[in-house]
Design a protein around this motif. Structure first.
Motif, PDB file in Angstrom:
ATOM      1  N   LEU A  49       0.818  -1.307  -0.032  1.00 39.78           N
ATOM      2  CA  LEU A  49       0.115   0.020   0.192  1.00 39.78           C
ATOM      3  C   LEU A  49       0.790   1.514   0.013  1.00 39.78           C
ATOM      4  CD1 LEU A  49      -2.805   1.420   0.264  1.00 39.78           C
ATOM      5  CD2 LEU A  49      -2.575   1.135   2.709  1.00 39.78           C
ATOM      6  N   LEU A  50       1.908   1.167   1.003  1.00 37.72           N
ATOM      7  CA  LEU A  50       2.701   2.437   0.782  1.00 37.72           C
ATOM      8  C   LEU A  50       3.551   2.694  -0.690  1.00 37.72           C
ATOM      9  CD1 LEU A  50       3.216   4.248   3.500  1.00 37.72           C
ATOM     10  CD2 LEU A  50       5.555   3.313   3.613  1.00 37.72           C
ATOM     11  N   ARG A  51       3.928   1.626  -1.077  1.00 36.30           N
ATOM     12  CA  ARG A  51       4.718   1.663  -2.394  1.00 36.30           C
ATOM     13  C   ARG A  51       3.779   2.135  -3.463  1.00 36.30           C
ATOM     14  NH1 ARG A  51       9.851  -0.344  -2.487  1.00 36.30           N
ATOM     15  NH2 ARG A  51       9.650  -0.677  -4.697  1.00 36.30           N
ATOM     16  N   THR A  52       2.534   1.705  -3.384  1.00 31.55           N
ATOM     17  CA  THR A  52       1.450   2.229  -4.393  1.00 31.55           C
ATOM     18  C   THR A  52       1.274   3.621  -4.328  1.00 31.55           C
ATOM     19  OG1 THR A  52       0.423  -0.064  -4.168  1.00 31.55           O
ATOM     20  CG2 THR A  52      -0.658   1.656  -5.486  1.00 31.55           C
ATOM     21  N   MET A  53       0.987   4.110  -3.053  1.00 30.83           N
ATOM     22  CA  MET A  53       0.808   5.798  -2.764  1.00 30.83           C
ATOM     23  C   MET A  53       2.035   6.168  -3.044  1.00 30.83           C
ATOM     24  SD  MET A  53      -1.721   5.336   0.786  1.00 30.83           S
ATOM     25  CE  MET A  53      -2.036   7.048   0.555  1.00 30.83           C
ATOM     26  N   ALA A  54       3.119   5.689  -2.927  1.00 34.81           N
ATOM     27  CA  ALA A  54       4.447   6.542  -3.421  1.00 34.81           C
ATOM     28  C   ALA A  54       4.804   6.441  -4.942  1.00 34.81           C
ATOM     29  CB  ALA A  54       5.589   5.797  -2.807  1.00 34.81           C
ATOM     30  N   GLY A  55       3.782   5.789  -5.744  1.00 34.23           N
ATOM     31  CA  GLY A  55       4.030   5.900  -7.106  1.00 34.23           C
ATOM     32  C   GLY A  55       5.139   4.816  -7.574  1.00 34.23           C
ATOM     33  N   LEU A  56       5.471   3.944  -6.767  1.00 32.99           N
ATOM     34  CA  LEU A  56       6.396   2.920  -6.955  1.00 32.99           C
ATOM     35  C   LEU A  56       5.812   1.739  -7.718  1.00 32.99           C
ATOM     36  CD1 LEU A  56       8.739   3.300  -4.182  1.00 32.99           C
ATOM     37  CD2 LEU A  56       9.031   4.267  -6.393  1.00 32.99           C
ATOM     38  N   LEU A  57       4.695   1.488  -7.499  1.00 32.37           N
ATOM     39  CA  LEU A  57       3.736   0.357  -7.864  1.00 32.37           C
ATOM     40  C   LEU A  57       2.505   1.078  -8.459  1.00 32.37           C
ATOM     41  CD1 LEU A  57       3.684  -2.385  -5.012  1.00 32.37           C
ATOM     42  CD2 LEU A  57       5.313  -2.533  -7.401  1.00 32.37           C
ATOM     43  N   PRO A  58       2.172   0.613  -9.733  1.00 32.73           N
ATOM     44  CA  PRO A  58       0.734   1.065 -10.378  1.00 32.73           C
ATOM     45  C   PRO A  58      -0.218   0.470  -9.617  1.00 32.73           C
ATOM     46  CG  PRO A  58       1.888  -0.752 -11.601  1.00 32.73           C
ATOM     47  CD  PRO A  58       2.671  -0.601 -10.592  1.00 32.73           C
ATOM     48  N   PRO A  59      -1.307   1.396  -9.418  1.00 33.24           N
ATOM     49  CA  PRO A  59      -2.600   0.935  -8.883  1.00 33.24           C
ATOM     50  C   PRO A  59      -3.186   0.226  -9.888  1.00 33.24           C
ATOM     51  CG  PRO A  59      -2.524   3.450  -8.848  1.00 33.24           C
ATOM     52  CD  PRO A  59      -1.245   2.932  -9.556  1.00 33.24           C
ATOM     53  N   LEU A  60      -3.883  -1.250  -9.231  1.00 32.60           N
ATOM     54  CA  LEU A  60      -4.697  -1.908  -9.894  1.00 32.60           C
ATOM     55  C   LEU A  60      -6.297  -1.758  -9.991  1.00 32.60           C
ATOM     56  CD1 LEU A  60      -3.081  -5.392  -8.583  1.00 32.60           C
ATOM     57  CD2 LEU A  60      -2.355  -4.019 -10.456  1.00 32.60           C
ATOM     58  N   GLY A  61      -6.471  -0.308  -9.506  1.00 34.82           N
ATOM     59  CA  GLY A  61      -7.853   0.050  -9.513  1.00 34.82           C
ATOM     60  C   GLY A  61      -7.894   1.233  -8.336  1.00 34.82           C
ATOM     61  N   GLY A  62      -9.046   2.096  -8.535  1.00 36.52           N
ATOM     62  CA  GLY A  62      -8.993   3.338  -7.880  1.00 36.52           C
ATOM     63  C   GLY A  62      -7.876   4.187  -8.220  1.00 36.52           C
ATOM     64  N   GLY A  63      -7.611   5.177  -7.143  1.00 32.73           N
ATOM     65  CA  GLY A  63      -6.516   6.030  -7.586  1.00 32.73           C
ATOM     66  C   GLY A  63      -6.123   6.763  -6.228  1.00 32.73           C
ATOM     67  N   VAL A  64      -4.876   7.622  -6.747  1.00 31.34           N
ATOM     68  CA  VAL A  64      -4.085   8.174  -5.725  1.00 31.34           C
ATOM     69  C   VAL A  64      -4.114   9.849  -5.937  1.00 31.34           C
ATOM     70  CG1 VAL A  64      -1.993   8.486  -4.345  1.00 31.34           C
ATOM     71  CG2 VAL A  64      -2.872   6.174  -4.847  1.00 31.34           C
ATOM     72  N   GLY A  65      -4.407  10.734  -5.168  1.00 28.36           N
ATOM     73  CA  GLY A  65      -4.022  12.121  -5.231  1.00 28.36           C
ATOM     74  C   GLY A  65      -3.118  12.437  -4.418  1.00 28.36           C
ATOM     75  N   VAL A  66      -2.267  13.246  -5.110  1.00 24.56           N
ATOM     76  CA  VAL A  66      -0.938  13.900  -4.405  1.00 24.56           C
ATOM     77  C   VAL A  66      -1.273  15.446  -4.306  1.00 24.56           C
ATOM     78  CG1 VAL A  66       1.272  14.179  -4.171  1.00 24.56           C
ATOM     79  CG2 VAL A  66       0.467  12.172  -5.230  1.00 24.56           C
ATOM     80  N   GLU A  67      -1.674  15.924  -2.952  1.00 21.28           N
ATOM     81  CA  GLU A  67      -1.888  17.380  -2.988  1.00 21.28           C
ATOM     82  C   GLU A  67      -2.770  17.854  -4.180  1.00 21.28           C
ATOM     83  OE1 GLU A  67       2.074  19.246  -2.780  1.00 21.28           O
ATOM     84  OE2 GLU A  67       2.072  19.002  -0.915  1.00 21.28           O
ATOM     85  N   GLY A  68      -4.014  16.967  -4.306  1.00 19.10           N
ATOM     86  CA  GLY A  68      -4.936  17.485  -5.059  1.00 19.10           C
ATOM     87  C   GLY A  68      -4.915  17.012  -6.494  1.00 19.10           C
ATOM     88  N   VAL A  69      -3.734  16.478  -6.806  1.00 18.75           N
ATOM     89  CA  VAL A  69      -3.180  16.192  -8.282  1.00 18.75           C
ATOM     90  C   VAL A  69      -3.383  14.725  -8.386  1.00 18.75           C
ATOM     91  CG1 VAL A  69      -1.580  16.490  -9.942  1.00 18.75           C
ATOM     92  CG2 VAL A  69      -2.081  18.403  -8.466  1.00 18.75           C
ATOM     93  N   PRO A  70      -3.880  14.042  -9.493  1.00 19.04           N
ATOM     94  CA  PRO A  70      -3.802  12.520  -9.663  1.00 19.04           C
ATOM     95  C   PRO A  70      -2.381  12.295  -9.744  1.00 19.04           C
ATOM     96  CG  PRO A  70      -5.353  13.723 -11.199  1.00 19.04           C
ATOM     97  CD  PRO A  70      -4.668  14.740 -10.420  1.00 19.04           C
ATOM     98  N   LEU A  71      -2.285  11.151  -9.104  1.00 17.49           N
ATOM     99  CA  LEU A  71      -0.524  10.670  -9.072  1.00 17.49           C
ATOM    100  C   LEU A  71      -0.310  10.252 -10.379  1.00 17.49           C
ATOM    101  CD1 LEU A  71       1.811   9.355  -7.515  1.00 17.49           C
ATOM    102  CD2 LEU A  71       0.580   7.348  -7.221  1.00 17.49           C
ATOM    103  N   GLY A  72      -0.787   9.909 -11.450  1.00 11.65           N
ATOM    104  CA  GLY A  72      -0.397   9.377 -12.556  1.00 11.65           C
ATOM    105  C   GLY A  72      -0.185  10.367 -13.520  1.00 11.65           C
ATOM    106  N   SER A  73      -0.876  11.693 -13.143  1.00  7.89           N
ATOM    107  CA  SER A  73      -0.407  12.921 -14.292  1.00  7.89           C
ATOM    108  C   SER A  73       1.041  13.609 -13.686  1.00  7.89           C
ATOM    109  CB  SER A  73      -1.409  13.801 -14.027  1.00  7.89           C
ATOM    110  OG  SER A  73      -1.682  14.391 -12.727  1.00  7.89           O
ATOM    111  N   LEU A  74       1.578  13.008 -12.468  1.00  9.64           N
ATOM    112  CA  LEU A  74       2.862  13.828 -12.201  1.00  9.64           C
ATOM    113  C   LEU A  74       4.045  12.998 -12.720  1.00  9.64           C
ATOM    114  CD1 LEU A  74       2.071  14.230  -8.426  1.00  9.64           C
ATOM    115  CD2 LEU A  74       2.278  16.219 -10.230  1.00  9.64           C
ATOM    116  N   SER A  75       4.999  13.876 -13.363  1.00 10.09           N
ATOM    117  CA  SER A  75       6.510  13.159 -13.744  1.00 10.09           C
ATOM    118  C   SER A  75       6.965  12.822 -12.385  1.00 10.09           C
ATOM    119  CB  SER A  75       7.317  14.173 -14.510  1.00 10.09           C
ATOM    120  OG  SER A  75       7.687  15.159 -13.732  1.00 10.09           O
ATOM    121  N   ARG A  76       7.977  11.979 -12.673  1.00 14.24           N
ATOM    122  CA  ARG A  76       8.907  11.358 -11.379  1.00 14.24           C
ATOM    123  C   ARG A  76       9.397  12.451 -10.623  1.00 14.24           C
ATOM    124  NH1 ARG A  76       8.356   7.909  -7.828  1.00 14.24           N
ATOM    125  NH2 ARG A  76       7.637   6.444  -9.687  1.00 14.24           N
ATOM    126  N   ARG A  77      10.276  13.299 -11.548  1.00 15.42           N
ATOM    127  CA  ARG A  77      10.618  14.560 -10.921  1.00 15.42           C
ATOM    128  C   ARG A  77       9.660  15.385  -9.840  1.00 15.42           C
ATOM    129  NH1 ARG A  77      14.548  18.970 -13.625  1.00 15.42           N
ATOM    130  NH2 ARG A  77      15.307  20.135 -11.756  1.00 15.42           N
TER     131      ARG A  77
END
Length: 268
Positions: A49-77
């Motif tokens: 769970l922690l690694r998925t919320m950190a963006g190190l594992l892709p979600p298999l469903g649902g989503g994660v928001g980082v300060e209101g921004v979808p995790l998948g829309s953020l570059s690694r940097r």
């Protein structure tokens, strides 16, 4: 952000490896200025769970928001500027001093080959100071004790100046004193510096003492979330760990303590 505002949010999150779901339908919020501790039996999915919320594992469903921004829309940097992750074990570079290690934490802001700026220097000194690693700055990492080394790694991820800090079992392999030292630093980072901290721990006593929020994981889901007194109940602990416990509050510290209830053996 003010304390209590959501910085990292999982909504209906399914987490696992490849096509194997380990956790389903997780709703979990990490808030500014608070320590959120994940507890549960081995293999229940805490680290996943922690690694998925950190963006190190892709979600298999649902989503994660980082300060209101979808995790998948953020570059690694861009993600590294918002979120810092410290794994359970980190490879120790040979011959590297603590200060050199902490400098690596600035790569998210300047790239690997850019010149150091005044902001970099300020962030490095701040990270060393808040983790009490200044006296270690010129020592080699491979010559430090476990607790000292963990403080150096904490300083490294703090140098990112991220608002979210995720720590996967940061007290593993440390003796009791160093465990408390590391957890004291984590609590200071949250309460005094407004960082949203998510921590995986095995020890329920430590979770009760250091967490603002506890998430109990069992049976492929988060089965209880709340303050330590709300989440660490005899029922939730029995569900997660399969043992009966008595939960009491220490009259001096005010913290909860859990004691196993053993079968009566008087007749044996």
């Amino acid at each position: 952000m003010r304390r209590g505002e959501v910085r990292l949010l999982a909504e209906g999150l399914d987490a696992g490896h490849a096509k194997q779901r380990i956790l389903s339908g997780v709703d979990l919020a990490l808030r500014a200025g608070e320590v959120t501790v994940l507890v549960g039996p081995n293999g229940c999915g805490k680290s996943t769970l922690l690694r998925t919320m950190a963006g190190l594992l892709p979600p298999l469903g649902g989503g994660v928001g980082v300060e209101g921004v979808p995790l998948g829309s953020l570059s690694r940097r861009a993600l590294s500027q918002r979120l810092a992750f410290l794994p359970q074990t980190a490879q120790v570079p040979a011959g590297v001093t603590v200060r050199e290690l902490v400098r690596h934490g600035r790569y998210a802001h300047r790239g690997a080959f850019a010149r150091h700026t005044a902001d970099d220097a300020e962030s490095i000194e701040w990270a060393l100071a808040v983790t009490d690693a200044e006296p270690l700055a010129h020592q080699r990492l491979d010559e430090l004790s476990g607790g000292e080394r963990q403080r150096a790694w904490l300083a490294t991820v703090l140098a990112q100046r991220a608002n979210i800090l995720l720590l996967d079992e940061p007290t593993t392999y440390l003796d009791l004193r160093h465990q408390f030292e590391v957890l004291d630093v984590v609590r200071t980072l949250a309460h005094d510096h407004g960082i949203a901290c998510g921590v995986v721990l095995h020890d329920l006593m430590q979770a009760a003492s250091y967490a603002d929020t506890v998430a109990v994981i069992a049976d492929g889901a988060v089965v209880r979330t709340g303050s330590p007194s709300e989440a660490l109940t005899p029922d939730s602990i029995a569900q997660a760990f399969g043992i009966r416990v008595s939960v009491v509050r220490d009259p001096d510290s005010g913290h909860l303590a859990c004691f196993p209830i053993r079968p009566d053996t008087a007749a044996l």
